[in-house]
Motif scaffolding. Structure first.
Motif, PDB file in Angstrom:
ATOM      1  N   PHE A  22       1.405  -1.056   0.366  1.00 59.47           N
ATOM      2  CA  PHE A  22      -0.046   0.041  -0.052  1.00 59.47           C
ATOM      3  C   PHE A  22       0.700   1.264   0.013  1.00 59.47           C
ATOM      4  N   ASP A  23       1.708   1.067   0.899  1.00 56.65           N
ATOM      5  CA  ASP A  23       2.856   2.819   0.865  1.00 56.65           C
ATOM      6  C   ASP A  23       3.183   2.974  -0.977  1.00 56.65           C
ATOM      7  N   ALA A  24       3.436   1.187  -1.421  1.00 54.92           N
ATOM      8  CA  ALA A  24       4.131   1.575  -2.779  1.00 54.92           C
ATOM      9  C   ALA A  24       3.269   1.921  -3.820  1.00 54.92           C
ATOM     10  N   LEU A  25       2.032   1.530  -3.068  1.00 53.41           N
ATOM     11  CA  LEU A  25       0.141   1.915  -4.174  1.00 53.41           C
ATOM     12  C   LEU A  25       0.393   3.518  -4.296  1.00 53.41           C
ATOM     13  N   VAL A  26       0.084   4.172  -2.722  1.00 59.86           N
ATOM     14  CA  VAL A  26       0.533   5.872  -2.326  1.00 59.86           C
ATOM     15  C   VAL A  26       1.356   6.516  -3.132  1.00 59.86           C
ATOM     16  N   GLU A  27       2.630   6.379  -3.716  1.00 58.00           N
ATOM     17  CA  GLU A  27       3.138   7.053  -4.304  1.00 58.00           C
ATOM     18  C   GLU A  27       3.491   7.114  -5.302  1.00 58.00           C
ATOM     19  N   GLN A  28       2.859   6.044  -6.025  1.00 60.18           N
ATOM     20  CA  GLN A  28       2.534   6.209  -7.875  1.00 60.18           C
ATOM     21  C   GLN A  28       1.385   6.194  -7.834  1.00 60.18           C
ATOM     22  N   THR A  29       0.214   6.404  -7.081  1.00 56.36           N
ATOM     23  CA  THR A  29      -0.686   7.038  -7.768  1.00 56.36           C
ATOM     24  C   THR A  29      -1.425   8.562  -7.804  1.00 56.36           C
ATOM     25  N   GLY A  30      -1.180   9.199  -8.542  1.00 58.12           N
ATOM     26  CA  GLY A  30      -1.149  10.276  -8.916  1.00 58.12           C
ATOM     27  C   GLY A  30      -3.467  10.882  -9.339  1.00 58.12           C
ATOM     28  N   ASN A  31      -4.227   9.775  -8.585  1.00 62.97           N
ATOM     29  CA  ASN A  31      -5.235  10.588  -8.409  1.00 62.97           C
ATOM     30  C   ASN A  31      -5.394  11.030  -7.228  1.00 62.97           C
ATOM     31  N   PRO A  32      -5.131  12.637  -6.539  1.00 60.95           N
ATOM     32  CA  PRO A  32      -5.939  12.259  -5.063  1.00 60.95           C
ATOM     33  C   PRO A  32      -6.359  11.658  -4.608  1.00 60.95           C
ATOM     34  N   LYS A  33      -7.863  11.880  -5.337  1.00 61.35           N
ATOM     35  CA  LYS A  33      -9.236  11.202  -3.891  1.00 61.35           C
ATOM     36  C   LYS A  33      -8.706   9.803  -4.079  1.00 61.35           C
ATOM     37  N   LEU A  34      -8.055   8.658  -5.533  1.00 60.00           N
ATOM     38  CA  LEU A  34      -8.157   7.395  -4.668  1.00 60.00           C
ATOM     39  C   LEU A  34      -6.540   7.391  -3.914  1.00 60.00           C
ATOM     40  N   ARG A  35      -5.545   8.411  -4.217  1.00 57.24           N
ATOM     41  CA  ARG A  35      -4.407   7.707  -3.176  1.00 57.24           C
ATOM     42  C   ARG A  35      -5.070   7.944  -1.349  1.00 57.24           C
ATOM     43  N   GLU A  36      -6.603   8.944  -1.520  1.00 56.15           N
ATOM     44  CA  GLU A  36      -6.409   8.931  -0.198  1.00 56.15           C
ATOM     45  C   GLU A  36      -7.307   8.049  -0.023  1.00 56.15           C
ATOM     46  N   ILE A  37      -8.609   7.356  -0.531  1.00 60.17           N
ATOM     47  CA  ILE A  37      -9.472   6.166  -0.403  1.00 60.17           C
ATOM     48  C   ILE A  37      -7.642   4.907   0.099  1.00 60.17           C
ATOM     49  N   ILE A  38      -6.910   4.688  -1.082  1.00 64.14           N
ATOM     50  CA  ILE A  38      -5.716   3.486  -0.489  1.00 64.14           C
ATOM     51  C   ILE A  38      -5.441   3.432   1.100  1.00 64.14           C
ATOM     52  N   LEU A  39      -5.080   5.021   1.199  1.00 65.91           N
ATOM     53  CA  LEU A  39      -4.810   5.410   2.527  1.00 65.91           C
ATOM     54  C   LEU A  39      -5.566   4.678   3.945  1.00 65.91           C
ATOM     55  N   LYS A  40      -7.186   5.081   3.417  1.00 67.41           N
ATOM     56  CA  LYS A  40      -7.684   4.088   4.579  1.00 67.41           C
ATOM     57  C   LYS A  40      -7.889   2.774   4.552  1.00 67.41           C
ATOM     58  N   VAL A  41      -8.497   2.133   3.357  1.00 65.58           N
ATOM     59  CA  VAL A  41      -8.325   1.057   3.277  1.00 65.58           C
ATOM     60  C   VAL A  41      -6.666   0.044   3.772  1.00 65.58           C
ATOM     61  N   ARG A  42      -5.928   0.583   4.259  1.00 59.63           N
ATOM     62  CA  ARG A  42      -4.864   0.715   4.734  1.00 59.63           C
ATOM     63  C   ARG A  42      -4.764   0.519   6.496  1.00 59.63           C
ATOM     64  N   ARG A  43      -5.417   1.794   6.677  1.00 60.57           N
ATOM     65  CA  ARG A  43      -5.939   1.614   8.511  1.00 60.57           C
ATOM     66  C   ARG A  43      -6.360   0.369   8.487  1.00 60.57           C
ATOM     67  N   ASP A  44      -8.134   0.479   7.628  1.00 66.43           N
ATOM     68  CA  ASP A  44      -8.630  -0.893   8.107  1.00 66.43           C
ATOM     69  C   ASP A  44      -7.994  -2.393   8.292  1.00 66.43           C
ATOM     70  N   VAL A  45      -7.221  -2.735   7.243  1.00 68.07           N
ATOM     71  CA  VAL A  45      -6.492  -3.835   6.818  1.00 68.07           C
ATOM     72  C   VAL A  45      -5.749  -3.933   8.405  1.00 68.07           C
ATOM     73  N   GLU A  46      -4.567  -3.162   8.657  1.00 66.96           N
ATOM     74  CA  GLU A  46      -3.760  -2.438   9.527  1.00 66.96           C
ATOM     75  C   GLU A  46      -4.392  -2.536  10.698  1.00 66.96           C
ATOM     76  N   GLY A  47      -6.096  -2.438  10.828  1.00 68.31           N
ATOM     77  CA  GLY A  47      -7.183  -2.653  12.273  1.00 68.31           C
ATOM     78  C   GLY A  47      -7.583  -3.911  12.158  1.00 68.31           C
ATOM     79  N   GLY A  48      -7.300  -4.580  11.120  1.00 67.13           N
ATOM     80  CA  GLY A  48      -7.771  -6.210  11.398  1.00 67.13           C
ATOM     81  C   GLY A  48      -9.268  -6.608  10.396  1.00 67.13           C
ATOM     82  N   SER A  49      -9.489  -5.506   9.487  1.00 64.06           N
ATOM     83  CA  SER A  49     -10.274  -5.815   8.396  1.00 64.06           C
ATOM     84  C   SER A  49      -9.658  -5.974   7.771  1.00 64.06           C
TER      85      SER A  49
END
Length: 342
Positions: A22-49
């Motif tokens: 996910f860290d690599a995806l955040v760096e390579q994603t040019g769309n700000p909205k999609l980058r924000e969603i990837i960060l939220k998905v990462r936090r959910d997965v890190e939280g056990g989801s």
């Protein structure tokens, strides 16, 4: 989305830890909205989801098809393969849309130019001629009277016509959002000349491709058919898929409702029947999808040549009508002058 799926599949298959991907995806994603969603998905997965549950929170970005296939990939330990298939599905859809837009670009330009030319003629040219003709006691030809009448109506009721048009468009869009309206619209699209068969082939290709991909992913048949019904993109085809799902739930198989629907050709039904009997449904559906892809490609390549005769007739008729509207009064006046000189 295509790049995101492909990159994540590559990172997972390369052995990169899932959260690090996910860290690599955040760096390579040019769309700000999609980058924000990837960060939220990462936090959910890190939280056990689970990854699929985290994606399901964003239905406007990740479709039911996407989430269901990711869930199947998680269960089967083949998430990288599933993501690669999702990217291929999205690429195929994008290529088909691009080919259709390319094939219809020329007819749209011609029709738009014709409409603009008529608007200019009716708005500015014909009124000047009408003033000139009013100085002579001649009966104007029907085409000229029609254009003058159109000009008068536009000048007197232009705002009302614009308002009614906007309300009709708005009302039609709201009606299409309802199930009954969408059913009417999708049935209408399938009956359109030239374009109807293309829409049908595209929908059937998507049905076979998604059905085969989900079957290969290991999802249960009933769940697969439910997802296919929601993602096929045409309510008429969705109703057929729902009938197939009901038949499968009752143990009657998928072939009979396909045959009764009247949408699927006999060759395709036979291929699906063989796949159902031999347990190679995903393989046969892949061949069905390839067959329809070839048909769609052939139809799109010949779309311009199919539209050219229609365009020629329409353009020729409009130009003839406009020429008669402009020049027939001149001929009448010339005849009047000759008669006066004589």
């Amino acid at each position: 989305m295509i790049v995101l799926s492909r990159q994540l599949a590559t990172l997972i298959s390369a052995g990169v830890p899932f959260l690090a991907s996910f860290d690599a995806l955040v760096e390579q994603t040019g769309n700000p909205k999609l980058r924000e969603i990837i960060l939220k998905v990462r936090r959910d997965v890190e939280g056990g989801s689970s990854f699929s549950d985290a994606l399901s929170k964003y239905p406007l970005v990740f479709s039911p098809l996407y989430v269901s296939m990711v869930r199947a990939g998680e269960a089967g330990g083949v998430l990288d393969e599933i993501l690669d298939r999702l990217a291929s599905l999205a690429e195929h859809e994008a290529e088909t849309r691009a080919r259709i837009k390319s094939a219809t670009r020329y007819p749209l330009i011609v029709v738009t130019t014709l409409i603009v030319a008529i608007a200019i003629l009716v708005t500015w040219v014909i009124p000047k001629f009408a003033i000139l003709y009013s100085n002579f006691k001649i009966v104007l030809p029907l085409p000229t009277r029609v254009l003058i009448g159109v000009n008068t109506i536009v000048h007197q009721f232009g705002l009302l016509i614009l308002l009614v048009s906007v309300l009709l468009v708005f009302g039609m869009r709201r009606y299409i959002r309802t199930y009954k309206g969408r059913l009417f619209w999708d049935r209408f699209k399938l009956k359109l000349p030239v374009f109807g068969p293309i829409f049908l082939k595209v929908a059937l290709s998507r049905f076979a491709r998604v059905f085969g991909t989900l079957s290969r992913s290991g999802l249960p048949v009933l769940q697969t058919l439910e997802i296919v019904s929601n993602t096929v993109g045409n309510v008429v085809i969705s109703r057929v898929v729902d009938n197939i799902r009901d038949a499968a739930r009752e143990g009657r198989g998928v072939v009979q409702p396909m045959r009764v629907s009247g949408i699927f050709p006999a060759t395709i039904i036979q291929m699906v029947a063989i796949g159902e009997e031999t347990g190679r449904m995903d393989e046969m559906l892949g061949k069905v999808s390839e067959y329809y892809d070839r048909q769609v490609d052939y139809s799109i390549r010949n779309l311009s040549s199919s539209l050219e005769p229609v365009l020629l007739v329409v353009i020729g008729g409009v130009i003839l009508f406009l020429a008669l509207a402009v020049f027939m009064p001149w001929w009448n006046m010339i005849s009047l002058f000759k008669g006066g000189i004589g």
